[in-house]
Design an enzyme around this catalytic site. Structure first.
Site, PDB file in Angstrom:
ATOM      1  N   SER A 190       0.601  -1.293  -0.057  1.00  0.00           N
ATOM      2  CA  SER A 190      -0.006  -0.072  -0.006  1.00  0.00           C
ATOM      3  C   SER A 190       0.865   1.145   0.037  1.00  0.00           C
ATOM      4  O   SER A 190       1.697   1.464  -0.862  1.00  0.00           O
ATOM      5  CB  SER A 190      -0.967  -0.032   1.217  1.00  0.00           C
ATOM      6  OG  SER A 190      -1.830   1.101   1.110  1.00  0.00           O
ATOM      7  N   ASP A 453      -8.531  -4.464  -6.130  1.00  0.00           N
ATOM      8  CA  ASP A 453      -8.128  -3.408  -5.044  1.00  0.00           C
ATOM      9  C   ASP A 453      -8.738  -2.252  -5.481  1.00  0.00           C
ATOM     10  O   ASP A 453      -8.511  -1.713  -6.580  1.00  0.00           O
ATOM     11  CB  ASP A 453      -6.789  -3.686  -4.845  1.00  0.00           C
ATOM     12  CG  ASP A 453      -5.983  -2.688  -3.905  1.00  0.00           C
ATOM     13  OD1 ASP A 453      -6.946  -2.030  -3.452  1.00  0.00           O
ATOM     14  OD2 ASP A 453      -4.750  -2.981  -3.749  1.00  0.00           O
TER      15      ASP A 453
END
Length: 526
Positions: A190, A453
């Site tokens: 991330s 995602d």
């Protein structure tokens, strides 16, 4: 680890503990309010596991870092790190995991049985988790005022990692494992995934190889694409109900005072003054999509529960006030928000006190307990990621009340100009994107992303990014059906992992071993 509007209020505390990126989404000010509310009122229902099991014990050490790498302030701080030498043999690589915008202690399961353990075991490597400045206990300042936060930026944090790699001496370890004399493999997920890619590009002499998992390398100020990924990949019936309910919500808000009050009352929020706050609140369950995982012990059922509550599309309607009819989608949605959100406001407290975000005084506390201020500061200064409604002609599952002005107002409220620093009018996303953005690439830089995602539009696998081949030297892998950095965790028995996870773990071992086979120690000139 890169957090939505927000996750369900049931899930807020554990979610924020694990993933501060949540605070950048939709209205982060309301995320703060809901987090505080969760500490006062017990959740009305459970939604399954939300955090990793108790962190295993590994030796914790401190490394001295300067407060400022580019100007001598005379101040330093202690940066925490943890070491796993179970598999280490002299000459092996160092596998370092960047903990990103959270406490490094929460990343220790990845050292125990996740990606660090997998790679260290396969390469006779030394595993390390490195805590980011201003997070966990690696805090260099006495408070989180605007002035005190001015050393929290990309450049300083990347320099921390470089300094650590070049100079760390592990207590009790006789070997010198510093870079470039030892090959270092840098992993992040991330925000930390973006940092991993940045480290490989900016410090190639120190970072021999890097893996950027769900790396948000492309910063944007307005980020409507986040929720659009949820719209594309969530169950079809759930999305249809969301689209129907949101369209009705927006229409009734704009129709007349009578319809506006009727729809707010239906959702249990009649006394929330600002419509945008109501729009944000009803979108709050959507953030749980990011928090699903292949491993049920760390996943959440919140999104599944939410979709079940919305029911299936039908032609039925109900009258909620004289002459005002709504669909079953709206009825079911409102029932869910009443039960999980509106009911949380304590008796004797106004709904604006619980859910309103337009009072700057709610966001001025700056003591060290206000941990939300750190990632939010990075959002306001460099990263953006404010979730907004999509363009008017685009299908949507969040209200059109979610504007950039609304989502970003916390920046002005929480960070007034200090004596030495003022946040920019808009985040300086170019300071991030100039490192490569969607086109970031280098030899021995692996890009791994999840197809479903919600952060994928900010990764090198964005639909607007150029395609590229997947090679051993430059792995470029999109994992079908997966969400946010699903390769980071693992099971004690890796053979029990689902096929897509077992496959990517095997591939990561394969290309890291291939990289290491080509490593040559730097020449020493006398």
């Amino acid at each position: 680890m890169l957090a939505l509007v927000v996750v369900s209020t049931v899930h807020l505390l554990t979610f924020f503990a694990r993933n501060s990126l949540a605070l950048s989404l939709s209205n982060p000010a309301q995320s703060v309010k809901l987090s505080r509310l969760s500490q006062l009122t017990p959740p009305p229902e459970t939604d399954g596991p939300a955090i990793l099991t108790a962190a295993p014990t590994f030796p914790q050490f401190n490394f001295t870092q300067p407060l400022d790498h580019f100007e001598d302030t005379g101040f330093s701080f202690q940066q925490r790190y943890w070491v796993d030498d179970r598999y280490y043999k002299p000459g092996g690589p160092v596998i370092v995991l960047d903990s990103g915008e959270s406490s490094g202690q929460g990343r220790l399961p990845y050292l125990q049985q996740g990606i660090v353990q997998i790679l260290a075991n396969a390469t006779n490597g030394l595993g390390i988790v490195l805590e980011h400045r201003y997070y966990g206990k690696s805090i260099p300042v006495a408070n989180f005022t605007t002035d005190s936060l001015r050393w929290l930026n990309n450049e300083q944090a990347l320099a921390d990692s470089a300094n650590f790699m070049a100079n760390v001496q592990i207590p009790g370890l006789s070997e010198n494992i510093t870079s470039p004399g030892t090959p270092w493999i840098y992993y992040g997920g991330s925000y930390a995934g973006a940092r991993s890619a940045h480290m490989r590009v900016l410090y190639p002499d120190l970072v021999y190889g890097a893996i950027a998992s769900s790396g948000v390398v492309y910063a944007t100020v307005s980020d409507w694409q986040y929720m659009d990924i949820v719209r594309q990949f969530a169950p079809a019936n759930c999305v249809k109900q969301l689209e129907t309910a949101v369209e009705e919500f927006d229409g009734l808000l704009q129709n007349s005072n009578a319809t506006r009050q009727a729809i707010k009352t239906l959702y249990g929020l009649p006394n929330v003054t600002h419509d945008a706050d109501v729009g944000s609140l009803i979108s709050s369950p959507l953030g749980a999509w990011q928090d699903t995982n292949w491993d049920p012990s760390v996943s959440t059922t919140a999104f599944t529960n939410f979709c079940a509550a919305l029911g299936v599309p039908s032609n039925g309607t109900a009258e909620i006030a004289p002459g005002i009819n709504v669909s079953n989608a709206t009825l079911n949605y409102a029932s869910y928000i009443n039960r999980t959100t509106a009911s949380r406001c304590p008796q004797g407290t106004s709904q604006d006190e619980c859910f309103g975000t337009f009072n700057p005084a709610d966001f001025t506390q700056s003591d060290l307990s206000q941990t939300w201020r750190t990632w939010q500061f990075q959002v306001c200064t460099q990263w953006g990621f404010f979730t907004t409604a999509p363009p008017p002609d685009h299908p949507r599952i969040i209200s059109s009340t979610q504007t950039l002005e609304y989502a970003s107002q916390i920046c002005k409220f929480a960070y007034p100009p200090g004596d030495h620093f003022a946040i920019p009018e808009t985040p300086d996303v170019e300071s991030v994107n100039s490192i490569g953005g969607l086109n970031i690439a280098d030899d021995r830089l692996a890009i791994i992303d999840g197809q479903a995602d919600p952060w994928r539009p900010n990764t090198a696998h964005s639909d607007i990014a150029k395609g590229r081949p997947d090679t051993i030297v430059r792995p470029f892998k999109l994992l079908s059906g997966t969400v946010h950095h699903w390769d980071e965790n693992g099971l004690v028995d890796h053979s029990e992992e689902p096929p897509v996870i077992a496959a990517i773990h095997s591939q990561e071992v394969e290309f890291v071993k291939a990289w290491l086979a080509d490593w040559k120690p730097p020449r020493v000139y006398l």
